[in-house]
Design a protein around this motif. Structure first.
Motif, PDB file in Angstrom:
ATOM      1  N   LYS A 166      44.777  36.913  45.832  1.00 26.75           N
ATOM      2  CA  LYS A 166      45.075  35.495  46.020  1.00 26.75           C
ATOM      3  C   LYS A 166      46.160  35.005  45.065  1.00 26.75           C
ATOM      4  O   LYS A 166      46.725  33.927  45.263  1.00 26.75           O
ATOM      5  CB  LYS A 166      43.820  34.646  45.882  1.00 26.75           C
ATOM      6  CG  LYS A 166      43.325  34.410  44.472  1.00 26.75           C
ATOM      7  CD  LYS A 166      42.187  33.373  44.490  1.00 26.75           C
ATOM      8  CE  LYS A 166      41.696  33.031  43.097  1.00 26.75           C
ATOM      9  NZ  LYS A 166      40.605  32.013  43.140  1.00 26.75           N
TER      10      LYS A 166
ATOM     11  N   ASP B  79      40.409  36.756  45.807  1.00 27.68           N
ATOM     12  CA  ASP B  79      39.520  35.767  46.418  1.00 27.68           C
ATOM     13  C   ASP B  79      38.128  36.357  46.583  1.00 27.68           C
ATOM     14  O   ASP B  79      37.873  37.505  46.201  1.00 27.68           O
ATOM     15  CB  ASP B  79      40.082  35.274  47.760  1.00 27.68           C
ATOM     16  CG  ASP B  79      40.330  36.401  48.757  1.00 27.68           C
ATOM     17  OD1 ASP B  79      39.579  37.399  48.737  1.00 27.68           O
ATOM     18  OD2 ASP B  79      41.269  36.282  49.563  1.00 27.68           O
ATOM     19  N   GLU B  80      37.211  35.595  47.148  1.00 29.87           N
ATOM     20  CA  GLU B  80      35.820  36.034  47.235  1.00 29.87           C
ATOM     21  C   GLU B  80      35.638  37.243  48.132  1.00 29.87           C
ATOM     22  O   GLU B  80      34.642  37.965  48.017  1.00 29.87           O
ATOM     23  CB  GLU B  80      34.939  34.883  47.734  1.00 29.87           C
ATOM     24  CG  GLU B  80      35.337  34.338  49.096  1.00 29.87           C
ATOM     25  CD  GLU B  80      34.522  33.133  49.507  1.00 29.87           C
ATOM     26  OE1 GLU B  80      34.574  32.778  50.706  1.00 29.87           O
ATOM     27  OE2 GLU B  80      33.840  32.546  48.644  1.00 29.87           O
ATOM     28  N   ASP B  81      36.608  37.505  49.014  1.00 25.47           N
ATOM     29  CA  ASP B  81      36.538  38.681  49.884  1.00 25.47           C
ATOM     30  C   ASP B  81      37.208  39.904  49.264  1.00 25.47           C
ATOM     31  O   ASP B  81      37.171  40.990  49.841  1.00 25.47           O
ATOM     32  CB  ASP B  81      37.171  38.374  51.246  1.00 25.47           C
ATOM     33  CG  ASP B  81      36.418  37.296  52.007  1.00 25.47           C
ATOM     34  OD1 ASP B  81      35.170  37.292  51.933  1.00 25.47           O
ATOM     35  OD2 ASP B  81      37.074  36.451  52.647  1.00 25.47           O
ATOM     36  N   GLY B  82      37.844  39.725  48.116  1.00 25.39           N
ATOM     37  CA  GLY B  82      38.500  40.839  47.443  1.00 25.39           C
ATOM     38  C   GLY B  82      39.986  40.948  47.689  1.00 25.39           C
ATOM     39  O   GLY B  82      40.654  41.798  47.099  1.00 25.39           O
TER      40      GLY B  82
ATOM     41  N   ARG C 256      44.769  38.245  40.687  1.00 20.71           N
ATOM     42  CA  ARG C 256      43.514  37.538  40.893  1.00 20.71           C
ATOM     43  C   ARG C 256      43.120  37.695  42.356  1.00 20.71           C
ATOM     44  O   ARG C 256      43.992  37.814  43.231  1.00 20.71           O
ATOM     45  CB  ARG C 256      43.653  36.052  40.530  1.00 20.71           C
ATOM     46  CG  ARG C 256      43.794  35.820  39.028  1.00 20.71           C
ATOM     47  CD  ARG C 256      44.009  34.353  38.698  1.00 20.71           C
ATOM     48  NE  ARG C 256      42.910  33.514  39.179  1.00 20.71           N
ATOM     49  CZ  ARG C 256      42.902  32.181  39.077  1.00 20.71           C
ATOM     50  NH1 ARG C 256      43.930  31.561  38.514  1.00 20.71           N
ATOM     51  NH2 ARG C 256      41.883  31.489  39.514  1.00 20.71           N
TER      52      ARG C 256
END
Length: 207
Positions: free
Chosen positions: A118, A112-115, A110
């Motif tokens: 996470k 995070d929003e930055d790629g 999975r």
């Protein structure tokens, strides 16, 4: 190593170049093993994280633990794990695919929003082949494949580990070098352009 070899580590079967490393400290937790095996797995995790120059932590503020390793004897056990379906979307179709393929390992990442990575969920079915693998070898192999988002074809041609003349199994030097270079602060956490492989290759030459 050549730039082409580095690029191949992150070029997927569909031709896309995809690289990602962890964007947060790693917090491992292991399910389904005895305490002595748990220590071996966490030791392997610490060794690979240290090689990368990354960090571990006691807890992840969002997930509690973000590197979860599940051991089972049958894939049908996974849907019975409480709340696992909330962490791994489409868990039951995934289990069906693993059963159909007679797979003995699988990883879900999975981001995070930055790629950046996470979370990583590692599933290991202890079939006859897996039971023959020593715990330290199994642990090292899984941690190597969890520290970076490698291509789905990265190790089809050979293991990331090698056996020494004395019988010990260690990480291949070229794989360790790629991991260490990939976590160089000058390189991005995520990349989708093959030019990243050239930058990674350049860091290998420096190291």
């Amino acid at each position: 190593m050549t730039p082409a070899q580095v690029q191949a580590y992150f070029t997927r079967s569909d031709g896309a170049y995809v690289f990602a490393r962890w964007g947060r400290p790693i917090v491992p937790v292991v399910f389904g093993v005895a305490d002595e095996t748990l220590a071996v797995i966490k030791g392997a995790c610490e060794a690979v994280v240290t090689l990368a120059g990354h960090k571990m932590a006691e807890t992840d503020p969002e997930l509690g633990a973000n590197l979860m390793v599940f051991f089972c004897t049958d894939w049908a056990e996974l849907p019975e794990v409480p709340n696992l379906d909330r962490l791994v979307p489409d868990l039951e179709p995934l289990v069906a695919r693993l059963q159909a393929a007679d797979a003995n390992q699988y990883r879900v990442f999975r981001f995070d929003e930055d790629g950046g990575i996470k979370a990583c969920f590692v599933f290991i079915r202890m079939d006859e082949a897996m039971r023959k693998v020593p715990a330290d070898t199994l642990a090292l192999g899984q941690m190597i494949q969890s520290i970076i988002l490698w291509s789905d074809e990265a190790f089809l041609g050979g293991s990331p580990m090698a056996r020494l003349p004395d019988g010990r199994v260690v990480m291949k030097p070229e794989v360790g070098a790629v991991i260490a270079a990939a976590y160089d602060p000058v390189l991005p956490v995520v990349a989708h352009d093959a030019s990243h492989a050239l930058r990674l290759f350049a860091r290998l030459q420096v190291s």
